[in-house]
Design a protein around this motif. Structure first.
Motif, mmCIF file in Angstrom:
data_model
loop_
_atom_site.group_PDB
_atom_site.id
_atom_site.type_symbol
_atom_site.label_atom_id
_atom_site.label_comp_id
_atom_site.label_asym_id
_atom_site.label_seq_id
_atom_site.Cartn_x
_atom_site.Cartn_y
_atom_site.Cartn_z
ATOM 1 N N ASP A 171 31.251 29.165 41.228
ATOM 2 C CA ASP A 171 31.865 27.849 41.052
ATOM 3 C C ASP A 171 32.299 27.547 39.628
ATOM 4 O O ASP A 171 33.144 26.685 39.412
ATOM 5 C CB ASP A 171 30.910 26.749 41.526
ATOM 6 C CG ASP A 171 30.750 26.749 43.033
ATOM 7 O OD1 ASP A 171 31.562 27.390 43.740
ATOM 8 O OD2 ASP A 171 29.792 26.114 43.513
ATOM 9 N N GLY A 172 31.746 28.228 38.655
ATOM 10 C CA GLY A 172 32.057 27.915 37.267
ATOM 11 C C GLY A 172 31.335 26.650 36.830
ATOM 12 O O GLY A 172 30.814 25.898 37.645
ATOM 13 N N GLY A 173 31.311 26.426 35.542
ATOM 14 C CA GLY A 173 30.675 25.227 35.001
ATOM 15 C C GLY A 173 31.722 24.275 34.459
ATOM 16 O O GLY A 173 32.921 24.548 34.511
ATOM 17 N N ALA A 174 31.269 23.174 33.899
ATOM 18 C CA ALA A 174 32.180 22.162 33.363
ATOM 19 C C ALA A 174 33.118 22.759 32.310
ATOM 20 O O ALA A 174 34.308 22.436 32.272
ATOM 21 C CB ALA A 174 31.378 21.009 32.773
ATOM 22 N N GLN A 175 32.625 23.657 31.485
ATOM 23 C CA GLN A 175 33.446 24.274 30.448
ATOM 24 C C GLN A 175 34.408 25.323 31.004
ATOM 25 O O GLN A 175 35.337 25.729 30.319
ATOM 26 C CB GLN A 175 32.569 24.877 29.345
ATOM 27 C CG GLN A 175 31.829 26.141 29.738
ATOM 28 C CD GLN A 175 30.546 25.923 30.528
ATOM 29 O OE1 GLN A 175 30.203 24.810 30.907
ATOM 30 N NE2 GLN A 175 29.822 26.988 30.793
ATOM 31 N N ASP A 176 34.193 25.769 32.242
ATOM 32 C CA ASP A 176 35.028 26.814 32.844
ATOM 33 C C ASP A 176 36.245 26.240 33.557
ATOM 34 O O ASP A 176 37.190 26.970 33.834
ATOM 35 C CB ASP A 176 34.211 27.638 33.844
ATOM 36 C CG ASP A 176 33.022 28.307 33.177
ATOM 37 O OD1 ASP A 176 33.210 28.915 32.106
ATOM 38 O OD2 ASP A 176 31.913 28.201 33.715
ATOM 39 N N GLY A 177 36.198 24.982 33.919
ATOM 40 C CA GLY A 177 37.353 24.324 34.497
ATOM 41 C C GLY A 177 37.509 24.430 35.997
ATOM 42 O O GLY A 177 38.106 23.571 36.609
ATOM 43 N N ASP A 178 37.005 25.473 36.594
ATOM 44 C CA ASP A 178 37.209 25.644 38.033
ATOM 45 C C ASP A 178 36.433 26.864 38.497
ATOM 46 O O ASP A 178 35.801 27.547 37.698
ATOM 47 C CB ASP A 178 38.694 25.820 38.327
ATOM 48 C CG ASP A 178 39.083 25.428 39.750
ATOM 49 O OD1 ASP A 178 38.194 25.172 40.576
ATOM 50 O OD2 ASP A 178 40.294 25.366 40.025
ATOM 51 N N ALA A 179 36.540 27.150 39.792
ATOM 52 C CA ALA A 179 35.895 28.346 40.349
ATOM 53 C C ALA A 179 36.442 29.586 39.645
ATOM 54 O O ALA A 179 37.610 29.646 39.261
ATOM 55 C CB ALA A 179 36.141 28.427 41.847
ATOM 56 N N ARG A 180 35.576 30.580 39.478
ATOM 57 C CA ARG A 180 35.909 31.790 38.720
ATOM 58 C C ARG A 180 35.770 33.028 39.596
ATOM 59 O O ARG A 180 34.981 33.052 40.532
ATOM 60 C CB ARG A 180 34.951 31.953 37.533
ATOM 61 C CG ARG A 180 34.735 30.749 36.673
ATOM 62 C CD ARG A 180 35.876 30.426 35.791
ATOM 63 N NE ARG A 180 36.130 31.497 34.833
ATOM 64 C CZ ARG A 180 37.162 31.480 34.006
ATOM 65 N NH1 ARG A 180 38.016 30.480 34.017
ATOM 66 N NH2 ARG A 180 37.358 32.460 33.157
ATOM 67 N N TYR A 181 36.512 34.070 39.236
ATOM 68 C CA TYR A 181 36.332 35.403 39.811
ATOM 69 C C TYR A 181 36.082 36.344 38.651
ATOM 70 O O TYR A 181 36.772 36.287 37.630
ATOM 71 C CB TYR A 181 37.549 35.865 40.619
ATOM 72 C CG TYR A 181 37.170 36.998 41.538
ATOM 73 C CD1 TYR A 181 36.657 36.737 42.805
ATOM 74 C CD2 TYR A 181 37.257 38.318 41.129
ATOM 75 C CE1 TYR A 181 36.255 37.779 43.642
ATOM 76 C CE2 TYR A 181 36.858 39.350 41.957
ATOM 77 C CZ TYR A 181 36.368 39.076 43.209
ATOM 78 O OH TYR A 181 35.964 40.097 44.030
ATOM 79 N N THR A 182 35.086 37.214 38.796
ATOM 80 C CA THR A 182 34.652 38.091 37.715
ATOM 81 C C THR A 182 34.730 39.554 38.127
ATOM 82 O O THR A 182 34.337 39.912 39.235
ATOM 83 C CB THR A 182 33.212 37.734 37.311
ATOM 84 O OG1 THR A 182 33.197 36.374 36.873
ATOM 85 C CG2 THR A 182 32.688 38.631 36.216
ATOM 86 N N TYR A 183 35.228 40.365 37.207
ATOM 87 C CA TYR A 183 35.230 41.822 37.329
ATOM 88 C C TYR A 183 34.392 42.369 36.182
ATOM 89 O O TYR A 183 34.545 41.945 35.032
ATOM 90 C CB TYR A 183 36.649 42.391 37.190
ATOM 91 C CG TYR A 183 37.600 41.959 38.267
ATOM 92 C CD1 TYR A 183 37.699 42.676 39.453
ATOM 93 C CD2 TYR A 183 38.413 40.846 38.098
ATOM 94 C CE1 TYR A 183 38.583 42.289 40.443
ATOM 95 C CE2 TYR A 183 39.303 40.453 39.086
ATOM 96 C CZ TYR A 183 39.377 41.172 40.250
ATOM 97 O OH TYR A 183 40.255 40.782 41.236
ATOM 98 N N ASP A 184 33.522 43.340 36.471
ATOM 99 C CA ASP A 184 32.642 43.910 35.456
ATOM 100 C C ASP A 184 32.473 45.394 35.748
ATOM 101 O O ASP A 184 32.179 45.782 36.876
ATOM 102 C CB ASP A 184 31.286 43.187 35.514
ATOM 103 C CG ASP A 184 30.284 43.654 34.470
ATOM 104 O OD1 ASP A 184 30.666 44.375 33.530
ATOM 105 O OD2 ASP A 184 29.109 43.288 34.604
ATOM 106 N N LEU A 185 32.687 46.233 34.730
ATOM 107 C CA LEU A 185 32.454 47.668 34.860
ATOM 108 C C LEU A 185 31.537 48.086 33.728
ATOM 109 O O LEU A 185 31.763 47.722 32.568
ATOM 110 C CB LEU A 185 33.761 48.467 34.782
ATOM 111 C CG LEU A 185 33.572 49.944 35.106
ATOM 112 C CD1 LEU A 185 33.571 50.150 36.612
ATOM 113 C CD2 LEU A 185 34.642 50.795 34.467
ATOM 114 N N SER A 186 30.498 48.844 34.052
ATOM 115 C CA SER A 186 29.519 49.270 33.071
ATOM 116 C C SER A 186 29.259 50.761 33.227
ATOM 117 O O SER A 186 29.194 51.270 34.344
ATOM 118 C CB SER A 186 28.227 48.474 33.279
ATOM 119 O OG SER A 186 27.269 48.820 32.316
#
Length: 91
Positions: free
Chosen positions: A38-53
């Protein structure tokens, strides 16, 4: 990454669609984690995340990008570009 995915609902409000897959990056074993939240107040809106490690040169490398859900396709293109161009200094 699997542990982070399992903790996703307690770490990221509205965590959903989380998945971790084993893959490779430049010949190294890697993990790819994707999820929406959902994201937080500072993020503005719902988020999608990609992460490669992956581990390279004795160090863990991690490339992470998060964008508004509506920009998910553009974020994936930028993520792929970052991964394709990432190189350790001196290698």
């Amino acid at each position: 990454m699997r542990t982070a995915d399992a903790k996703g609902p307690t770490t990221y409000d509205g965590y959903r669609d989380g998945r971790v897959v084993e893959t490779t990056h430049n010949g190294y074993q890697a993990g790819r984690w994707e999820f929406a939240w959902d994201g937080g107040a500072q993020d503005g809106d719902a988020r999608y995340t990609y992460d490669l490690s992956w581990n390279e040169g004795g160090r863990m490398m991690d490339v992470w990008i998060s964008s508004p859900v509506a920009s998910r396709n553009e974020a994936e293109r930028q993520f792929d570009t970052a991964l394709a161009s990432f190189r350790l200094a001196g290698r």
